[in-house]
Design a protein around this motif. Structure first.
Motif, PDB file in Angstrom:
ATOM      1  N   LEU A 111      36.167  50.196  43.251  1.00 21.31           N
ATOM      2  CA  LEU A 111      36.556  48.776  42.163  1.00 21.31           C
ATOM      3  C   LEU A 111      35.625  47.730  42.648  1.00 21.31           C
ATOM      4  CD1 LEU A 111      38.698  47.668  40.360  1.00 21.31           C
ATOM      5  CD2 LEU A 111      39.996  47.125  42.195  1.00 21.31           C
ATOM      6  N   TYR A 148      40.938  54.181  44.834  1.00 22.41           N
ATOM      7  CA  TYR A 148      39.474  53.890  44.916  1.00 22.41           C
ATOM      8  C   TYR A 148      39.067  54.024  46.397  1.00 22.41           C
ATOM      9  CZ  TYR A 148      40.216  51.462  40.635  1.00 22.41           C
ATOM     10  OH  TYR A 148      40.524  51.141  39.332  1.00 22.41           O
ATOM     11  N   LEU A 179      34.060  42.966  46.312  1.00 17.81           N
ATOM     12  CA  LEU A 179      34.864  41.665  45.869  1.00 17.81           C
ATOM     13  C   LEU A 179      34.082  40.553  45.974  1.00 17.81           C
ATOM     14  CD1 LEU A 179      37.638  40.797  45.317  1.00 17.81           C
ATOM     15  CD2 LEU A 179      37.974  40.582  47.986  1.00 17.81           C
ATOM     16  N   LEU A 226      36.283  48.813  48.001  1.00 15.65           N
ATOM     17  CA  LEU A 226      36.316  47.522  46.862  1.00 15.65           C
ATOM     18  C   LEU A 226      35.081  46.682  47.049  1.00 15.65           C
ATOM     19  CD1 LEU A 226      37.772  45.435  45.017  1.00 15.65           C
ATOM     20  CD2 LEU A 226      39.125  44.598  47.346  1.00 15.65           C
ATOM     21  N   CYS A 232      32.687  53.405  38.982  1.00 16.86           N
ATOM     22  CA  CYS A 232      32.804  52.226  39.121  1.00 16.86           C
ATOM     23  C   CYS A 232      33.752  51.404  38.100  1.00 16.86           C
ATOM     24  CB  CYS A 232      31.833  51.315  39.332  1.00 16.86           C
ATOM     25  SG  CYS A 232      31.771  49.401  39.570  1.00 16.86           S
ATOM     26  N   VAL A 246      36.285  46.952  52.298  1.00 17.68           N
ATOM     27  CA  VAL A 246      36.006  46.084  51.647  1.00 17.68           C
ATOM     28  C   VAL A 246      34.396  45.502  51.688  1.00 17.68           C
ATOM     29  CG1 VAL A 246      36.220  43.697  50.434  1.00 17.68           C
ATOM     30  CG2 VAL A 246      38.365  45.068  51.284  1.00 17.68           C
ATOM     31  N   LEU A 286      44.538  47.637  42.426  1.00 17.99           N
ATOM     32  CA  LEU A 286      44.858  48.308  43.973  1.00 17.99           C
ATOM     33  C   LEU A 286      46.340  48.744  43.942  1.00 17.99           C
ATOM     34  CD1 LEU A 286      42.803  46.066  46.157  1.00 17.99           C
ATOM     35  CD2 LEU A 286      42.099  48.281  45.363  1.00 17.99           C
ATOM     36  N   VAL A 337      42.187  42.337  40.264  1.00 14.47           N
ATOM     37  CA  VAL A 337      42.023  43.392  41.480  1.00 14.47           C
ATOM     38  C   VAL A 337      43.273  43.607  42.289  1.00 14.47           C
ATOM     39  CG1 VAL A 337      40.816  43.321  43.652  1.00 14.47           C
ATOM     40  CG2 VAL A 337      39.895  42.294  41.911  1.00 14.47           C
TER      41      VAL A 337
END
Length: 228
Positions: free
Chosen positions: A5, A51, A56, A54, A28, A80, A41, A37
């Motif tokens: 994501l 996913y 971000l 992430l 993606c 992340v 999630l 976001v």
């Protein structure tokens, strides 16, 4: 095929990155504000096709990236990678302190982003499949469930922190070099001004200090030593 994501308010950039990543074997989904976001999630947490990672951006409308990171432990344990503005070191440090696994500065080279994505996914997958017996310790690390306990008390740690603990526990009592930890845990070479590893270790120290005054010892010029 990994599924990530990407949260960034630059729609033109996200489209370019989406196409580039797809051409290199990564699916993606893109959203353009922090609220979206979180919604994505939450929806993915109840889906078998959740996913894998992430990416971000820090500066986003509605809810900024750092606020998303603060909420993330209650939503998902997804790794992340932060996107931060060039020169904004404080954002990178805060993001790492809030549990991000890695960062890359904008404007980013798609090839470098791909490398960072592959490194984090590789580390996560390797950790999930590797179950080498660990030495006896006050720390109990369940490598199947990726759960950490100390003296029977559950300790909330991020994926990177868990992998650091596994690496340090495997060599308990020995000094483990920063170079080795960066290559084997963060899956990249240690760079002269990259403070990521130090921030991750600092977070772990704070979490472990209620149980030991100096749980992870820093040996100047050499590395870190788990002393629990």
């Amino acid at each position: 095929m990994p599924n990530i994501l990407l949260g960034d308010d630059d729609e033109e950039l996200t489209q370019l990155l989406q196409e580039y990543l797809h051409n290199h074997g990564i699916e993606c989904d893109c959203v353009h504000d922090g609220e979206a976001v979180i919604q994505k999630l939450k929806a993915a947490s109840n889906n078998v096709s959740a996913y894998d990672l992430l990416v971000l951006d820090i500066m986003m409308p509605k809810i900024d990236g750092l606020s998303v990171l603060r909420q993330l432990p209650n939503i998902s344990d997804i790794p992340v990678i932060m996107l931060t503005a060039k020169g904004e070191e404080i954002d990178r440090i805060i993001g790492l302190e809030l549990g991000a696994d890695d960062y890359i500065t904008k404007p980013c080279n798609p090839r470098e982003l791909l490398a960072r994505i592959n490194a984090v996914i590789k580390r996560t997958n390797a950790a999930a499949s590797e179950h080498t017996p660990l030495p006896e310790s006050r720390l109990h690390l369940d490598q199947n469930q990726r759960v950490c306990q100390i003296d029977g008390v559950a300790l909330q740690v991020t994926g990177t922190e868990f992998d650091l603990l596994v690496a340090l526990l495997k060599q308990k009592g020995e000094v483990v070099s920063k170079t080795w930890l960066s290559e084997h845990v963060l899956q990249r070479e240690l760079q002269p001004f990259d403070r990521s590893l130090d921030v991750h270790v600092s977070r772990l120290r704070k979490k472990l200090q209620p149980f030991h005054d100096e749980p992870i010892k820093a040996v100047r010029g050499k590395g870190y030593q788990l002393v629990l």
